[in-house]
Each structure stands twice: as structure tokens, then as C-alpha cells.
Design a protein around this motif. Sequence first.
Motif, PDB file in Angstrom:
ATOM      1  N   ARG A  51       0.839  -1.194   0.000  1.00  0.00           N
ATOM      2  CA  ARG A  51       0.000   0.000   0.000  1.00  0.00           C
ATOM      3  C   ARG A  51       0.874   1.244   0.000  1.00  0.00           C
TER       4      ARG A  51
ATOM      5  N   SER B  22       0.308   5.166   5.101  1.00  0.00           N
ATOM      6  CA  SER B  22      -1.040   5.323   5.645  1.00  0.00           C
ATOM      7  C   SER B  22      -1.399   6.766   5.960  1.00  0.00           C
ATOM      8  N   GLU B  23      -0.408   7.641   6.045  1.00  0.00           N
ATOM      9  CA  GLU B  23      -0.674   9.056   6.318  1.00  0.00           C
ATOM     10  C   GLU B  23      -0.061   9.916   5.217  1.00  0.00           C
TER      11      GLU B  23
ATOM     12  N   HIS C 219      -3.134   7.938   0.085  1.00  0.00           N
ATOM     13  CA  HIS C 219      -2.511   7.425   1.303  1.00  0.00           C
ATOM     14  C   HIS C 219      -3.359   6.295   1.902  1.00  0.00           C
ATOM     15  N   GLY C 220      -2.653   5.213   2.223  1.00  0.00           N
ATOM     16  CA  GLY C 220      -3.298   4.037   2.780  1.00  0.00           C
ATOM     17  C   GLY C 220      -3.908   3.096   1.758  1.00  0.00           C
TER      18      GLY C 220
ATOM     19  N   ARG D 281     -11.633  -1.254   5.665  1.00  0.00           N
ATOM     20  CA  ARG D 281     -10.670  -0.402   4.953  1.00  0.00           C
ATOM     21  C   ARG D 281     -10.586  -0.814   3.483  1.00  0.00           C
TER      22      ARG D 281
ATOM     23  N   ARG E 226      -8.148  -0.895   1.376  1.00  0.00           N
ATOM     24  CA  ARG E 226      -7.020  -1.744   0.985  1.00  0.00           C
ATOM     25  C   ARG E 226      -7.280  -3.208   1.329  1.00  0.00           C
TER      26      ARG E 226
ATOM     27  N   HIS F 232      -5.171  -6.444   8.916  1.00  0.00           N
ATOM     28  CA  HIS F 232      -4.064  -5.490   9.023  1.00  0.00           C
ATOM     29  C   HIS F 232      -2.860  -6.098   9.739  1.00  0.00           C
TER      30      HIS F 232
END
Length: 318
Positions: free
Chosen positions: A6, A9-10, A52-53, A91, A93, A267
Motif C-alpha cells: 500500500r 497510511s498518512e 494514502h493508505g 478499509r 485496501r 491489518h
Amino acid sequence: GRHGSRYLSEQSGYELPYRILSKADSLGKLTQLGKKVLGEVTVIRNDAHDRHGDLTQPGCEQLRHIARRMVEHFPEVFEGNVVVDAKSTTRRRCILSMGSAIQQIASMRPQLRIRMDASNHDMWYLNHQDKQLRDSMMTHRAKVAFNAYCDKRENMERMMGMLFNDTAYANHEVDRWTLHYYLYKLSAVVRGTILGDNETLSSLFTAEELYQLWQRENAWWYISYGPSLLNGGKQPYVQRHLLRKIIEEADSCITEITPGATLRFGHETVMLGLSCLMGVNGLDYQTMDLEELEQHGWVSYRVFPKGCNLQLVFYRRD
């Protein structure tokens, strides 16, 4: 299993190094290499804009390959019109990872009866959040030990000298740790995107610097989600609901006449906590000395790389 590769995430992971280098460039403080690094960071930042993410295309491919190998290795599980029950956290992803895996399985075994779901209804066990455990992650004792461990692994001067032509500016006007850390993160995460390896960023670090940066992260993961005695050794119990669910569903499946599969997509925090709670490969090792982790095999990248998965396959005695 964990989702595939991915983006960070930020969004700050892309913005912070870009802003630091851009400001220095506007003041004429970058070396030629620094200018080149800024250009590379800009390309990576633009590719990640509003992503992001999110799962990357290579991340989708990883899940397809994992699913293909699973069907090939355990063909008895996927014979005939048996049920495959797939669930994901909410999520994107993870949902796309599930979709990629299921798409591959369906192409190989079109007769399967496949169910897919991604709902808050299942988040209580797929990604349980325990406030009490979360609030007790970084105790005072854990902070002291972690900071002492990290202080012995802080070496940024060489890189700052490569990027900036003004030592005083680099020392007093630059958030050196933030820049150093996020260049490290970008050099790693870009490999899981369509951009591929970035030689400019990866060549900024020596092998020893990369090793020390990883050691810091490994210790952080051990304290935050592993069985560290620095905070009481209870953090893996955040996955207790998931483990109970696995046991209950396995008991139920074993009583069925026909085979089948339950697939769950989540995750890294779930995979790590679950693996420690189950004691997989000695991951329930407990210590207060962070220097002992590697010699006892507690190595984060062996536990939760992108696309990691834990497969429990049951056979009848006959």
C-alpha cells in the motif's frame, strides 16, 4: 492475512520530507544531490496524491499470487461446489485485497460458492480496538527503555552532510529525524508501487543505517503489539476475540461433511497480535531487554510483511 502493498497510511509521510527539502531549496541550502532527492520525493508525492493508505497495483498482484498458491497447495479444500466464506475489515485496501484473492480463486475454481462481506458488523473481532490495552502500550518504563535503545541507534550526520550545503542550517533549522525517517520510509514503500525501486533514495543509506532504523521499528512493534514485559506483556490479548472466533469456526468446519474455507483479510496489527497470542514460531517470547529480540528470532519483517498470511488447514485422520 494482511493486505498487500500500500501507500503510506498518512499523507504527512509524503508531505513532511517534501516541505523540508522544498524550503531548503528555496533558500539555496541544498547540494546537487539534495536537489535530486527533492525531485525524486516530488515524483513519489505526486503519485501518492489522495492515495494514502490505498492498495497499490503490485499489492493486488501479491494477493492474487497468494490465492493461487493456496489453491495449488491445498486442492482438496477447493474441490467441487464447496463454500468459501470471505470477510474483510472495512478499509479499502483490505476490501480490494479480498477482491483480488477471490477473483483469482474464482478463476481457478468457478464452481465454488463464494460469499464476500466487509461490514462493521464483524469489526469486533476482525480489528478489535481495546482502549485499556492501547492506553497502556507505552508505559514510563517502556518509554525509558525504548528511548535508551534508540539513542544508541541515531546516526543522521552523514546524510545531512550529503543533502545540505550549510551545516548550521541543517543542525538548527531542519527537523533532521523527521527527514531521515521519512526518506527511509519512502525508499521502502515506493518499491511496492508502480514506480518500483528508487535508486536515488535507497542509495542514501548505508546498510548499517538501514539496519539501525529497522531495529528501532522492530523494538517499537514489540512494545506496542508484542508480549513485552516492559508494559505487562498483555498487548497480544487485543486479538482474543479473533482467536476465539477462529477456534469456534474451526470446530464448526471440522464437523461438516464437505470441505470449505473461511478467509479473513485485515491489518498488520492484527497479524502481529494474533501470531504473538498463538505463540507462532516463538513470537510469544517475553523480555524486558530489547537487545535480546533478534537473537530470539523476534524479527518484525518475518511476521507481517505486506501480504503476509497465516493459514490453518485441517485434515481428517482418514
